[in-house]
Design a protein around this motif. Structure first.
Motif, PDB file in Angstrom:
ATOM      1  N   VAL A 120       0.839  -1.197   0.000  1.00 17.18           N
ATOM      2  CA  VAL A 120       0.000   0.000   0.000  1.00 17.18           C
ATOM      3  C   VAL A 120       0.874   1.247   0.000  1.00 17.18           C
ATOM      4  O   VAL A 120       2.041   1.218   0.405  1.00 17.18           O
ATOM      5  N   ASP A 121       0.297   2.346  -0.460  1.00 22.68           N
ATOM      6  CA  ASP A 121       1.039   3.598  -0.427  1.00 22.68           C
ATOM      7  C   ASP A 121       0.921   4.223   0.966  1.00 22.68           C
ATOM      8  O   ASP A 121       0.290   3.660   1.858  1.00 22.68           O
ATOM      9  N   GLY A 122       1.563   5.363   1.124  1.00 22.48           N
ATOM     10  CA  GLY A 122       1.540   6.018   2.422  1.00 22.48           C
ATOM     11  C   GLY A 122       2.678   5.551   3.302  1.00 22.48           C
ATOM     12  O   GLY A 122       3.760   5.214   2.828  1.00 22.48           O
ATOM     13  N   SER A 123       2.426   5.493   4.599  1.00 20.42           N
ATOM     14  CA  SER A 123       3.464   5.167   5.579  1.00 20.42           C
ATOM     15  C   SER A 123       3.074   3.939   6.396  1.00 20.42           C
ATOM     16  O   SER A 123       2.000   3.351   6.204  1.00 20.42           O
ATOM     17  N   ALA A 124       3.973   3.590   7.325  1.00 22.20           N
ATOM     18  CA  ALA A 124       3.683   2.473   8.223  1.00 22.20           C
ATOM     19  C   ALA A 124       2.441   2.747   9.066  1.00 22.20           C
ATOM     20  O   ALA A 124       1.752   1.809   9.489  1.00 22.20           O
ATOM     21  N   ASP A 125       2.131   4.016   9.302  1.00 19.28           N
ATOM     22  CA  ASP A 125       0.923   4.361  10.062  1.00 19.28           C
ATOM     23  C   ASP A 125      -0.326   3.945   9.303  1.00 19.28           C
ATOM     24  O   ASP A 125      -1.312   3.507   9.913  1.00 19.28           O
ATOM     25  N   ASN A 126      -0.308   4.082   7.978  1.00 22.10           N
ATOM     26  CA  ASN A 126      -1.452   3.635   7.181  1.00 22.10           C
ATOM     27  C   ASN A 126      -1.634   2.123   7.299  1.00 22.10           C
ATOM     28  O   ASN A 126      -2.761   1.627   7.393  1.00 22.10           O
ATOM     29  N   VAL A 127      -0.501   1.406   7.299  1.00 21.89           N
ATOM     30  CA  VAL A 127      -0.568  -0.053   7.458  1.00 21.89           C
ATOM     31  C   VAL A 127      -1.183  -0.409   8.804  1.00 21.89           C
ATOM     32  O   VAL A 127      -2.073  -1.275   8.886  1.00 21.89           O
TER      33      VAL A 127
END
Length: 436
Positions: free
Chosen positions: A356-363
């Motif tokens: 997924v795009d974004g950061s580890a926070d999105n995960v």
């Protein structure tokens, strides 16, 4: 034989193989033998049992009737001559590799293995004199052959890599290994013998974490080692199989044996039981073996549904917002499409991963936002599971190898269970939407 008739035959063996009710008090279901030891009956029989002259049970650290049924059934399903069930999948991996490499041998393996296997090969087994030559691609025969030396004992790989779902091209790898007198050991945990039987394509030893798809309900830890019975362990590369051993000899009568001389094509699986299981003691629990037997009875039906759902979910995610890449070799446009047709006509399994795009926070928000997926570091469960491999299952893998295998902080792995596929898709959609 067509696929339909093969499915029927497998389903029958999954329920009946290795068990005769007449030998177990006419019990319709294999009983749980919760006994540490078994009466030897008399001195003559006891001596014959201990000396391996007759088959039977004396101590559950070596063999147990419930576990024996599981071993026979797994051997039948994989097409091997025998099996040893152990306490966990990592016990199966460790025993198989140590039994092959003991005394200073080397193993060739890819770095895209399950995290604990990478740790064992790269960091732990070297403490026992067994070293690993890692390759970037196990399907690159030139690269693999370049690492074969006089101390090489085996090639080890997963038939379906976790979490990339990269497929192993077994047949040419087995031919290469055998041309150099080394063994091919494969971990067949992800597909289970229902989707793939590696022995039919030349694999010598098959290992499983029965915790996963074989048991199928996340309720019993276990492992198994299955021997094809075709490899020549007396070919000169494996002195441990040709050295005389007290444990299988009769010094009173001056009868001395090596594992190769006494057991022939069963030398490997006999050494696993007599030396590794008996000495290191990672014994399979009779209760866990019973649960694995119950799980096997529904293996074809469970895996068929899970594969169909995984395929559907992989296709959906490949079009979903914020998903940059889907790893699922069952999709028709992957580089390994030809291998799917050759080895996996029933599908490649129930696990897939996506970036997924974004950061580890999105995960983290995606994982925390799911309602049906359980945040569990397991696969093959009847329940659908979600995990971030870089922080959980592959945490012990060195960063360079982790990145090379595509296990980044933005990767999410799914193991698809038996829930309604539309409910699972809706759950992923809402979790992804709320994470951004």
């Amino acid at each position: 034989m067509g696929i339909a008739s093969e499915n029927e035959e497998f389903a029958t063996r999954a329920i009946h193989a290795g068990y005769n009710p007449l030998e177990y008090g006419y019990a319709a279901v294999p009983p749980i033998y919760a006994s540490a030891a078994f009466d030897l009956e008399n001195a003559v029989r006891g001596d014959a049992l201990a000396g391996g002259l007759i088959d039977g049970f004396e101590y559950s650290r070596v063999a147990n009737p419930t576990v024996d049924v599981l071993e026979k059934r797994l051997a039948a399903l994989e097409g091997g001559i025998g099996a040893v069930a152990v306490g966990s999948g990592m016990a199966a991996v460790s025993y198989a590799l140590m039994c092959t490499g003991e005394g200073g041998g080397r193993i060739i393996a890819p770095s895209n293995l399950y995290g604990a296997s990478v740790d064992a090969l790269g960091d732990f087994l070297p403490q026992f004199g067994i070293h690993t030559d890692f390759v970037k691609s196990i399907n690159d025969l030139s690269e693999v052959e370049s690492r074969i030396g006089p101390d090489t004992r085996a090639i080890f790989a997963e038939t379906v890599a976790n979490p990339s779902t990269e497929l192993l091209d077994i047949e040419p790898l087995a031919q290469l290994a055998h041309s150099h007198g080394i063994a091919l050991i494969v971990d067949n945990t992800v597909p289970t013998p229902y989707l793939l039987r590696p022995i039919e394509f030349g694999a010598d030893i098959v290992v499983h974490s029965t915790t996963k798809g074989i048991t199928g309900h996340g309720n019993a830890i276990g492992g198994a080692i299955i021997d094809a019975g075709k490899f020549d362990w007396a070919n000169g590369r494996f002195p441990q199989f040709t050295t005389q051993q007290q444990v299988i000899s009769d010094d009173r009568n001056n009868e001395w044996h090596s594992f190769a001389s006494k057991y022939g094509n069963a030398a490997f699986i006999k050494r696993i039981r007599i030396k590794y299981l008996r000495t290191f003691g990672a014994v399979a629990s009779p209760f866990n073996a019973y649960l694995s037997l119950i799980g096997l009875e529904s293996l074809p039906q469970r895996v068929s549904q899970q594969v169909a759902s995984a395929q559907h979910i992989a296709q959906h995610l490949s079009r979903a917002a914020h998903v940059m890449k889907v790893n699922y070799s069952g999709l028709g446009y992957t580089p390994q499409y030809e291998l799917v047709g050759k080895y996996f006509p029933r599908g490649v399994g129930q696990i897939l991963s996506f970036l997924v795009d974004g950061s580890a926070d999105n995960v983290r928000r995606i994982i925390d936002g799911t309602k049906l997926f359980s945040y569990v570091p397991n696969i093959g469960d009847a329940r659908s599971l979600i995990v971030d491999p870089a922080h959980i299952t592959h945490r012990e893998v060195p960063a360079e190898a982790r990145i090379a295998a595509g296990v980044s902080d933005n990767l999410i792995r799914l193991s698809i269970g038996l829930e309604n596929v539309n409910d699972l898709i809706a759950d992923l959609d809402q979790a992804i939407a709320h994470a951004y």
